[in-house]
Every structure is written in C-alpha cells, then in structure tokens.
Scaffold this motif. Structure first.
Motif, PDB file in Angstrom:
ATOM      1  N   ARG A  80       0.818  -1.216   0.000  1.00 19.41           N
ATOM      2  CA  ARG A  80       0.000   0.000   0.000  1.00 19.41           C
ATOM      3  C   ARG A  80       0.849   1.261   0.000  1.00 19.41           C
ATOM      4  NH1 ARG A  80      -4.598  -0.191   4.376  1.00 19.41           N
ATOM      5  NH2 ARG A  80      -5.038   1.836   3.432  1.00 19.41           N
ATOM      6  N   TYR A  89      -9.763   0.066   0.721  1.00 23.00           N
ATOM      7  CA  TYR A  89      -9.094  -0.007   2.021  1.00 23.00           C
ATOM      8  C   TYR A  89      -9.432   1.213   2.869  1.00 23.00           C
ATOM      9  CZ  TYR A  89      -6.197  -3.089  -0.875  1.00 23.00           C
ATOM     10  OH  TYR A  89      -5.766  -4.035  -1.751  1.00 23.00           O
ATOM     11  N   LEU A  92     -12.929   0.947   4.171  1.00 24.18           N
ATOM     12  CA  LEU A  92     -13.012  -0.052   5.234  1.00 24.18           C
ATOM     13  C   LEU A  92     -12.408   0.496   6.526  1.00 24.18           C
ATOM     14  CD1 LEU A  92     -13.532  -2.909   6.314  1.00 24.18           C
ATOM     15  CD2 LEU A  92     -11.366  -3.619   5.261  1.00 24.18           C
ATOM     16  N   GLU A  93     -11.274   1.129   6.451  1.00 26.52           N
ATOM     17  CA  GLU A  93     -10.619   1.644   7.661  1.00 26.52           C
ATOM     18  C   GLU A  93     -11.418   2.765   8.307  1.00 26.52           C
ATOM     19  OE1 GLU A  93      -6.092   0.381   6.313  1.00 26.52           O
ATOM     20  OE2 GLU A  93      -6.837   2.403   5.902  1.00 26.52           O
ATOM     21  N   VAL A 107      -5.586  -1.798   8.171  1.00 26.07           N
ATOM     22  CA  VAL A 107      -5.847  -3.188   7.806  1.00 26.07           C
ATOM     23  C   VAL A 107      -4.538  -3.916   7.525  1.00 26.07           C
ATOM     24  CG1 VAL A 107      -6.893  -4.678   6.050  1.00 26.07           C
ATOM     25  CG2 VAL A 107      -8.161  -2.720   6.942  1.00 26.07           C
ATOM     26  N   GLY A 248      -8.123 -11.551   6.894  1.00 26.26           N
ATOM     27  CA  GLY A 248      -7.479 -10.274   7.126  1.00 26.26           C
ATOM     28  C   GLY A 248      -7.523  -9.906   8.601  1.00 26.26           C
ATOM     29  N   TYR A 250      -7.203  -6.151  11.487  1.00 22.30           N
ATOM     30  CA  TYR A 250      -7.161  -4.695  11.602  1.00 22.30           C
ATOM     31  C   TYR A 250      -6.561  -4.303  12.951  1.00 22.30           C
ATOM     32  CZ  TYR A 250     -11.163  -5.102  14.749  1.00 22.30           C
ATOM     33  OH  TYR A 250     -11.973  -5.445  15.800  1.00 22.30           O
ATOM     34  N   ALA A 279     -11.487  -6.403   0.324  1.00 23.12           N
ATOM     35  CA  ALA A 279     -11.763  -5.267   1.213  1.00 23.12           C
ATOM     36  C   ALA A 279     -13.220  -4.833   1.092  1.00 23.12           C
ATOM     37  CB  ALA A 279     -10.822  -4.110   0.888  1.00 23.12           C
TER      38      ALA A 279
END
Length: 397
Positions: A80, A89, A92-93, A107, A248, A250, A279
C-alpha cells in the motif's frame, strides 16, 4: 538428501508422540455454513471459527462480485505504500474506526502479521512486554521479533503480573498484551484489572479481540466494548477470519498510533495489500456484524451456554467461560486423536488439539460453535460426544 535426515528423525519422534500434523482436504458445503465435506461425507463442523456463520453470506459474495465487476482488480499489485493503496481499504478503515469509536484503523493481511508487526513496532531492546502465558503464538512470535524482554505472567494471574511490573518498573517502555478470549481455553482476560494495572504502572495495553470481535459488544465491537474499557485500551487488534467469515485483520487506536504503524510495522510496509475486492467484502461483512449480527450473537450465546452445560453434566472436564469455544480436556495426545476419529465416524468434525498448541498433558477436543448451528443439532452432537466418551473410557461415570 543426507543432510535432511534429521527431519525424518524428528518427524518420526513427533509421530511416536501422536503430535505430527497432516493436511486433509475439507470442503465447504454450499448453503450450509455449519457443515463441511470430507472424504465424501458431510460432517457437522464443530471446529470452525465462523462464529456468526457469515462465511457463506450471499450479501458478502455479492459485494465482492460487484467490486470485481467495477474494475477494482483481483490483486492490488503492490504494498500500500508503493502503489497498492486502493479506495476500498480507505473506506473499510474509516468504517472500522467509526465502529470501534477510535481515531483511526489500519488493515493487515492477517492476525499473525498484525500481532508481529504491532508489537515489534512498539517495543525493542530495553523494553519489556508482559504477556499472558496462554496468549496466541502470533503474540509470542511478535515479542521475539521485537527483541524486547518477555515477562510472562501466569494465566489471568493479576498478582503475578503486578510483581513483574514492580520488577521492571524502570523499563523504558512497558507493554501489557493479552488475548481478550483465549483461543484454546475459551475463557476471558480480566480486562478491567488489566486497565487498572496499566494506569498504575504507566504501561501501554494491547488487546487481541480475534475470538471476541463480532461475538461480544452491543454492535459486535468486542469484549473491551462489552465491558466499557475500550477507551483505556491503547492498541486494539481484531481479525476478519473468524466472526467476519473472511480473511485479514485490523488495528484500531489513535491517529498517532496508526501513523506510527504505517511507518514502522514491517509486515504492513513490506507486504502486498489484500485483494481490493476482498476489502469490499469485508466492509459488507462489517455492516452485517453490526446489523444482522445482534440476533446471531444472542443465539450463539444461548447455544454455547447450553452446549457447555450439556457436556459438563455428562461428566467431561470442560473449560470455563461464556464464549463459543468449548474445550473438553482429555490429557493424553493419542486419546484425543482417537476421540476425534470416533467423532468423525459419527458425523462430527472436531479436531484434537495437542502440544505445542496447548501445554503438555492437556490435549483436548476444542469444540467451536457457530450461530449457523441449530439447538437441535448441538443437542444431538452433545449426546453423541457423551456416548463416545463413555465408549472410549474418557468418561468413567
């Protein structure tokens, strides 16, 4: 190759102690997340971490298909920090940070990398990590990678932890690390007491919610939120491979923490990012955990309590706790394997857990329940487990 003979010798020793592990093909059964297919037979799956039964949820599969159709790609193509940070991403974060009521989130590829990366980014030589003896292997390995001193306290023994904190109170940095729910025992960490000790000694507190995220908390946020101590947890770790039904991990915490990890957590920096479509599926799963998850959590809690009570009433040595992890301690490695094989013959998939995953002399059947299981299925399974236990001499009463 003669130089590899030592491997064969070590493997023979493992086999003689009933400790060698082998891979077995185990396939999903479409539309039945509480079951698996193995050797042509369909088995009730009592070994999965799919706590909410989301691994086959159609809305998650549809989100992944939509992301692929929209052209986000099957792979990110890079780390990333290079060219691999895609919009899914970030979305999602942001959703994770809002869900956790923290300042930010990051993540990782999986829980193992998250624990190794976070611990080695926070501490190093001259620092001390205080870790519960039953913490997951990824925490143990993260401490080793950090080169910090490893002070292990007896399982959930706060008096022992206090003595260790006293001994190392002059350390440059102090980090207390614990699983929220312990993966092989199913019991919970005393989080309120850990928060108190963290405050008293000026330590950081890191909690791994791998087996409690999605399962506890008003919106599935985890045990920290269920107990109201989330604001005092400096580093919150969670995985997507269990209650979320995917893959995955986090980390959530302050914006400063996430900036630090972005620059210092080597497994994040040097790993290709998760598939972007995954994601998108994770974001959909997070929404389901918060909405549909409420009734799933209620059913799972009720089923876990009943199943644990049924096994205890039958006379098994059952671990304490109120999680969906219900261990039955057998003791001997070979006996645990025989028990597992007999259960499979009766239509139940339940893996024998042996050292080094658990301490010597504590081999067990680790039953792991899902909201996908019905009460009738679990009652029938408990009766079969009881009958097999009697037949094998595990139960003598």
């Amino acid at each position: 190759m003669p130089e590899m003979i030592w491997m064969e010798e070590e493997l023979r020793a493992l086999a003689s102690e009933a400790r060698e592990r082998t891979l077995r093909d185990t396939d999903a059964v479409p539309g039945r997340p509480g079951y698996v297919r193995r050797g042509g037979r369909i088995l009730l799956n009592l070994s999965s971490n799919d706590y909410l039964g989301l691994s086959q949820h159609p809305a998650i599969a549809e989100a992944i298909r939509e992301a692929l159709a929209a052209g986000c790609g099957a792979g990110s193509g890079a780390s990333r920090l290079v060219t691999g940070s895609r919009t899914p991403y970030r979305e999602l974060e942001e959703a994770l940070a809002a869900w956790q009521r923290s300042g930010a989130a990051l993540v990782f590829a999986n829980g193992y990398m998250a624990n190794c990366g976070v611990i080695s980014a926070l501490v190093g030589r001259g620092d001390v990590v205080f870790s519960d003896r039953l913490n997951h292997a990824s925490i143990v390995d993260g401490i080793a990678l950090s080169r910090a001193e490893h002070a292990r306290y007896r399982h959930n023994d706060m008096a022992h932890l206090r003595r260790l904190l006293d001994k190392h109170k002059q350390a440059r940095r102090k980090l207390i690390v614990t699983d929220a729910v312990f993966s092989m025992d199913g019991d919970a960490a005393p989080l309120r007491e850990l928060v108190q000790l963290k405050r008293e000694y000026g330590a950081m507190l890191m909690v791994d919610e791998a087996h409690s995220g999605g399962v506890f908390g008003p919106r599935g946020e985890g045990l920290c939120h269920a107990l109201g101590v989330q604001a005092d947890v400096d580093v919150h770790i969670g995985t997507f491979s269990k209650a979320f039904g995917l893959y995955g991990a986090y980390v959530s915490g302050s914006p400063t923490l996430i900036r630090w990890l972005t620059n210092k957590a080597r497994p994040f920096i040097y790993s290709t990012a998760l598939p972007p479509a995954l994601a998108a599926g994770l974001l959909r799963s997070l929404m389901l955990v918060q909405t549909e998850g409420a009734h799933m959590r209620k059913r799972l809690a009720e089923s876990s309590a009943r199943f644990r009570a049924d096994l205890r009433e039958a006379g098994f040595a059952v671990g304490e706790g109120d999680s969906p992890i219900v261990p039955v301690i057998v003791g001997d490695n070979a006996a645990a394997l025989r028990f597992s094989e007999a259960l499979e013959a009766e239509g139940i998939a339940a893996v024998a857990i042996r050292p080094p995953t658990v301490p010597d002399g504590t081999a067990r059947l680790r039953f792991s329940l899902s909201a996908a299981h019905t009460g009738e299925e679990l009652a029938d399974a408990a009766a079969r487990i009881r009958d097999i236990g009697r037949r094998l001499g595990v139960l003598t009463g």
